[in-house]
Write a protein that holds these residues in place. Structure first.
Motif, mmCIF file in Angstrom:
data_model
loop_
_atom_site.group_PDB
_atom_site.id
_atom_site.type_symbol
_atom_site.label_atom_id
_atom_site.label_comp_id
_atom_site.label_asym_id
_atom_site.label_seq_id
_atom_site.Cartn_x
_atom_site.Cartn_y
_atom_site.Cartn_z
ATOM 1 N N ALA A 1 -26.097 -31.611 -30.613
ATOM 2 C CA ALA A 1 -25.016 -32.716 -30.722
ATOM 3 C C ALA A 1 -23.956 -32.183 -30.107
ATOM 4 C CB ALA A 1 -24.983 -32.733 -31.883
ATOM 5 N N LEU A 2 -24.045 -30.466 -30.594
ATOM 6 C CA LEU A 2 -23.272 -29.750 -29.960
ATOM 7 C C LEU A 2 -23.133 -29.051 -29.028
ATOM 8 C CD1 LEU A 2 -22.626 -27.937 -33.368
ATOM 9 C CD2 LEU A 2 -21.163 -28.937 -32.745
ATOM 10 N N ALA A 3 -24.100 -29.297 -28.031
ATOM 11 C CA ALA A 3 -24.110 -29.359 -27.030
ATOM 12 C C ALA A 3 -23.877 -30.190 -25.976
ATOM 13 C CB ALA A 3 -25.717 -28.703 -26.686
ATOM 14 N N GLN A 4 -24.153 -31.211 -26.300
ATOM 15 C CA GLN A 4 -24.027 -32.728 -25.543
ATOM 16 C C GLN A 4 -22.150 -33.143 -25.802
ATOM 17 O OE1 GLN A 4 -25.424 -35.397 -28.509
ATOM 18 N NE2 GLN A 4 -26.820 -36.132 -26.674
ATOM 19 N N ARG A 5 -21.639 -32.522 -26.984
ATOM 20 C CA ARG A 5 -19.956 -32.424 -26.812
ATOM 21 C C ARG A 5 -19.213 -31.210 -25.442
ATOM 22 N NH1 ARG A 5 -21.739 -34.871 -30.686
ATOM 23 N NH2 ARG A 5 -20.754 -36.391 -31.754
ATOM 24 N N VAL B 1 -34.414 -26.881 -27.992
ATOM 25 C CA VAL B 1 -33.179 -27.892 -28.072
ATOM 26 C C VAL B 1 -32.387 -26.787 -27.045
ATOM 27 C CG1 VAL B 1 -30.982 -28.764 -28.727
ATOM 28 C CG2 VAL B 1 -33.139 -29.560 -29.735
ATOM 29 N N LEU B 2 -32.443 -25.616 -26.755
ATOM 30 C CA LEU B 2 -31.451 -25.260 -26.434
ATOM 31 C C LEU B 2 -31.617 -24.286 -24.904
ATOM 32 C CD1 LEU B 2 -30.903 -22.395 -28.958
ATOM 33 C CD2 LEU B 2 -28.965 -23.838 -27.655
ATOM 34 N N VAL B 3 -33.138 -24.287 -24.644
ATOM 35 C CA VAL B 3 -33.523 -24.505 -22.634
ATOM 36 C C VAL B 3 -33.301 -25.498 -23.056
ATOM 37 C CG1 VAL B 3 -36.565 -24.198 -21.948
ATOM 38 C CG2 VAL B 3 -35.329 -22.528 -24.004
#
Length: 130
Positions: A66-70, A99-101
């Motif tokens: 969710a943070l990456a999407q933001r 998720v990070l990759v």
């Protein structure tokens, strides 16, 4: 011409501490509401750990996504040169590492890098043979 940056209020400092705790604890709903309201998605603690780094290190894959999407920087290093992906590999948080990759984390960023950490602990990085 701008002057010195004013000191944050005690209330702002307390809120920042609470939000960093939310990242550690995986309190996604509360943390994301603040981010959506304008709190910087790459807010850091005194050691340069971002919200995403703290969520990753504590195994909260859903919050990392969710943070990456933001717009959180999945490759931002903390003050010790550590990446969120290397932290996830170190802690054997496979879902977080995946998720990070998937969101663009570089396995060669940081010191030691996630790739080096995986080799040391004889683990496999998602999407690679290392």
């Amino acid at each position: 011409m701008s002057g010195p940056c004013p000191e944050p209020s005690p209330e702002a400092v307390e809120l920042a501490h609470q939000l960093l705790d939310c990242a550690r604890e995986g309190a996604a709903e509360r943390l994301l509401a603040y981010v959506d309201a304008g709190v910087p998605v790459d807010l850091t603690d005194a050691s340069g750990n971002t919200l995403l780094m703290l969520a990753a290190y504590h195994g909260h894959a859903h919050l990392v996504a969710a943070l990456a999407q933001r717009g959180a920087d999945v490759n931002r290093l903390n003050d010790r040169g550590q990446s969120p992906l290397a932290g996830a590999v170190f802690k054997a948080e496979d879902d977080v590492a995946r998720v990070l990759v998937e969101t663009g984390a570089d396995p060669d960023r940081g010191a030691p890098s996630a790739r080096e950490t995986a080799r040391f602990f004889e683990r496999t990085l998602p999407g690679s043979s290392t």
